[in-house]
Design a protein around this motif. Structure first.
Motif, PDB file in Angstrom:
ATOM      1  N   LYS A 152     -20.252   7.087  23.385  1.00 61.42           N
ATOM      2  CA  LYS A 152     -20.468   6.482  24.591  1.00 61.42           C
ATOM      3  C   LYS A 152     -19.406   5.249  24.788  1.00 61.42           C
ATOM      4  O   LYS A 152     -19.598   4.381  25.782  1.00 61.42           O
ATOM      5  N   GLY A 153     -18.592   4.993  23.683  1.00 60.54           N
ATOM      6  CA  GLY A 153     -17.674   3.944  23.732  1.00 60.54           C
ATOM      7  C   GLY A 153     -18.107   2.326  24.460  1.00 60.54           C
ATOM      8  O   GLY A 153     -17.571   1.672  25.107  1.00 60.54           O
ATOM      9  N   GLY A 154     -19.150   2.239  23.496  1.00 58.21           N
ATOM     10  CA  GLY A 154     -19.900   0.853  23.895  1.00 58.21           C
ATOM     11  C   GLY A 154     -18.855  -0.462  23.758  1.00 58.21           C
ATOM     12  O   GLY A 154     -18.939  -1.385  24.658  1.00 58.21           O
ATOM     13  N   GLY A 155     -17.799  -0.505  22.668  1.00 55.34           N
ATOM     14  CA  GLY A 155     -17.211  -1.497  22.575  1.00 55.34           C
ATOM     15  C   GLY A 155     -16.165  -1.642  23.654  1.00 55.34           C
ATOM     16  O   GLY A 155     -15.684  -2.824  23.840  1.00 55.34           O
ATOM     17  N   MET A 156     -15.809  -0.894  24.467  1.00 56.35           N
ATOM     18  CA  MET A 156     -14.852  -0.918  25.693  1.00 56.35           C
ATOM     19  C   MET A 156     -15.370  -1.769  26.950  1.00 56.35           C
ATOM     20  O   MET A 156     -14.744  -2.143  27.995  1.00 56.35           O
ATOM     21  N   PHE A 157     -16.773  -1.912  26.996  1.00 55.04           N
ATOM     22  CA  PHE A 157     -17.634  -2.511  27.948  1.00 55.04           C
ATOM     23  C   PHE A 157     -17.893  -4.113  27.746  1.00 55.04           C
ATOM     24  O   PHE A 157     -18.334  -4.672  28.459  1.00 55.04           O
ATOM     25  N   LEU A 158     -17.440  -4.470  26.486  1.00 55.33           N
ATOM     26  CA  LEU A 158     -17.808  -5.838  26.008  1.00 55.33           C
ATOM     27  C   LEU A 158     -16.603  -6.723  26.834  1.00 55.33           C
ATOM     28  O   LEU A 158     -15.567  -6.373  27.306  1.00 55.33           O
ATOM     29  N   THR A 159     -17.497  -7.796  27.275  1.00 54.42           N
ATOM     30  CA  THR A 159     -16.567  -8.994  27.945  1.00 54.42           C
ATOM     31  C   THR A 159     -15.603  -9.610  26.778  1.00 54.42           C
ATOM     32  O   THR A 159     -16.038  -9.612  25.668  1.00 54.42           O
ATOM     33  N   PRO A 160     -14.656 -10.218  27.250  1.00 57.75           N
ATOM     34  CA  PRO A 160     -14.179 -11.051  25.978  1.00 57.75           C
ATOM     35  C   PRO A 160     -14.874 -11.734  25.193  1.00 57.75           C
ATOM     36  O   PRO A 160     -14.830 -11.919  23.950  1.00 57.75           O
ATOM     37  N   ALA A 161     -15.687 -12.510  25.680  1.00 57.21           N
ATOM     38  CA  ALA A 161     -16.590 -13.304  24.821  1.00 57.21           C
ATOM     39  C   ALA A 161     -17.457 -12.662  23.946  1.00 57.21           C
ATOM     40  O   ALA A 161     -17.732 -13.199  22.727  1.00 57.21           O
ATOM     41  N   SER A 162     -18.292 -11.583  24.486  1.00 61.84           N
ATOM     42  CA  SER A 162     -18.937 -10.789  23.625  1.00 61.84           C
ATOM     43  C   SER A 162     -17.961  -9.899  22.670  1.00 61.84           C
ATOM     44  O   SER A 162     -18.423  -9.857  21.408  1.00 61.84           O
ATOM     45  N   GLN A 163     -16.831  -9.676  22.865  1.00 62.22           N
ATOM     46  CA  GLN A 163     -16.183  -9.086  22.062  1.00 62.22           C
ATOM     47  C   GLN A 163     -15.651  -9.792  20.739  1.00 62.22           C
ATOM     48  O   GLN A 163     -15.683  -9.462  19.647  1.00 62.22           O
ATOM     49  N   GLU A 164     -15.293 -11.091  21.094  1.00 63.75           N
ATOM     50  CA  GLU A 164     -14.992 -11.852  20.156  1.00 63.75           C
ATOM     51  C   GLU A 164     -16.141 -12.363  19.092  1.00 63.75           C
ATOM     52  O   GLU A 164     -16.023 -12.202  17.766  1.00 63.75           O
ATOM     53  N   LEU A 165     -17.234 -12.379  19.604  1.00 67.04           N
ATOM     54  CA  LEU A 165     -18.641 -12.643  18.821  1.00 67.04           C
ATOM     55  C   LEU A 165     -18.870 -11.233  18.161  1.00 67.04           C
ATOM     56  O   LEU A 165     -19.233 -11.532  16.945  1.00 67.04           O
ATOM     57  N   SER A 166     -18.673 -10.413  18.511  1.00 71.79           N
ATOM     58  CA  SER A 166     -19.087  -8.928  17.907  1.00 71.79           C
ATOM     59  C   SER A 166     -18.133  -8.787  16.659  1.00 71.79           C
ATOM     60  O   SER A 166     -18.319  -8.301  15.676  1.00 71.79           O
ATOM     61  N   LEU A 167     -16.782  -9.245  17.115  1.00 72.73           N
ATOM     62  CA  LEU A 167     -15.888  -9.014  16.007  1.00 72.73           C
ATOM     63  C   LEU A 167     -16.011 -10.022  14.697  1.00 72.73           C
ATOM     64  O   LEU A 167     -15.953  -9.728  13.614  1.00 72.73           O
ATOM     65  N   ARG A 168     -16.174 -11.227  15.005  1.00 70.26           N
ATOM     66  CA  ARG A 168     -16.850 -12.264  14.224  1.00 70.26           C
ATOM     67  C   ARG A 168     -17.782 -11.858  13.446  1.00 70.26           C
ATOM     68  O   ARG A 168     -18.071 -11.873  12.223  1.00 70.26           O
ATOM     69  N   LEU A 169     -18.926 -11.249  13.984  1.00 73.49           N
ATOM     70  CA  LEU A 169     -19.955 -10.655  13.251  1.00 73.49           C
ATOM     71  C   LEU A 169     -19.871  -9.626  12.343  1.00 73.49           C
ATOM     72  O   LEU A 169     -20.074  -9.410  11.172  1.00 73.49           O
ATOM     73  N   LEU A 170     -18.983  -8.522  12.728  1.00 68.34           N
ATOM     74  CA  LEU A 170     -18.563  -7.559  12.085  1.00 68.34           C
ATOM     75  C   LEU A 170     -17.664  -8.086  10.737  1.00 68.34           C
ATOM     76  O   LEU A 170     -17.846  -7.633   9.560  1.00 68.34           O
ATOM     77  N   ASN A 171     -16.740  -9.017  10.982  1.00 69.37           N
ATOM     78  CA  ASN A 171     -15.994  -9.744   9.865  1.00 69.37           C
ATOM     79  C   ASN A 171     -17.021 -10.236   9.048  1.00 69.37           C
ATOM     80  O   ASN A 171     -16.721  -9.981   7.482  1.00 69.37           O
ATOM     81  N   LEU A 172     -17.714 -11.038   9.364  1.00 73.45           N
ATOM     82  CA  LEU A 172     -18.755 -11.637   8.596  1.00 73.45           C
ATOM     83  C   LEU A 172     -19.513 -10.823   7.736  1.00 73.45           C
ATOM     84  O   LEU A 172     -19.885 -10.862   6.526  1.00 73.45           O
TER      85      LEU A 172
END
Length: 171
Positions: A89-109
């Protein structure tokens, strides 16, 4: 001469009228298309965000004593988040820039803490707090993105105050 002036005025009036009609219709159509696009995007975003909100339940606000995840579980959580992000369903492409930044920070952590072999398989208190706080920030941003954290704009749709409990009921 009066006929020429009248004819000229009629041609100029018709041209100006046609131009105004064209511009206003074009503007209205553009606004309608943008509004429809925004509604569709918001609808799809809401569906994907609900899935991610559900997936993030593995990182609650508080871990109950004895239920803290170990480092290997964090890597499994990361796989779950990654599957949502890149899934069918490609959930990541619907993230806003702010949500994407937090999501990637969480994945990295999650990867950083999950693959840290220095010490116990259990998380240290600071690591646990970091993961939970970042997951909480992400959930708050998701609610902000879909407008769930804002009161309704129309006064009559805003919820009223909660009634106090009846006498004799403990608060």
């Amino acid at each position: 001469m009066a006929i020429v002036v009248g004819l000229l005025c009629a041609v100029v009036g018709a041209t100006v009228g046609a131009l105004v009609t064209y511009l206003s219709t074009r503007s209205t159509m553009r606004l309608t298309l943008e509004h429809t696009y925004d509604q569709n995007l918001q609808s799809k975003r809401l569906e994907r965000y609900q899935e991610l909100f559900h997936v993030s339940r593995c990182l609650p606000r508080y871990f109950l004593p004895g239920e803290e995840p170990d480092r290997m579980e964090l890597l499994a959580f990361r796989e779950t988040f990654s599957a949502w992000y890149f899934g069918e369903k490609g959930g990541g492409m619907f993230l806003t820039p702010a949500s994407q930044e937090l999501s990637l920070r969480l994945l990295n952590l999650l990867v950083e803490i999950g693959s840290d072999d220095a010490g116990s398989p259990r998380l240290r208190a600071a690591e646990s707090r970091q993961v939970r706080e970042l997951a909480g920030e992400l959930r708050h941003q998701l609610a902000e993105d879909v407008g769930a954290s804002h009161p309704p704009g129309l006064r009559w749709t805003r919820p009223g105050k909660t009634s106090p409990p009846p006498p004799g009921i403990a608060e």
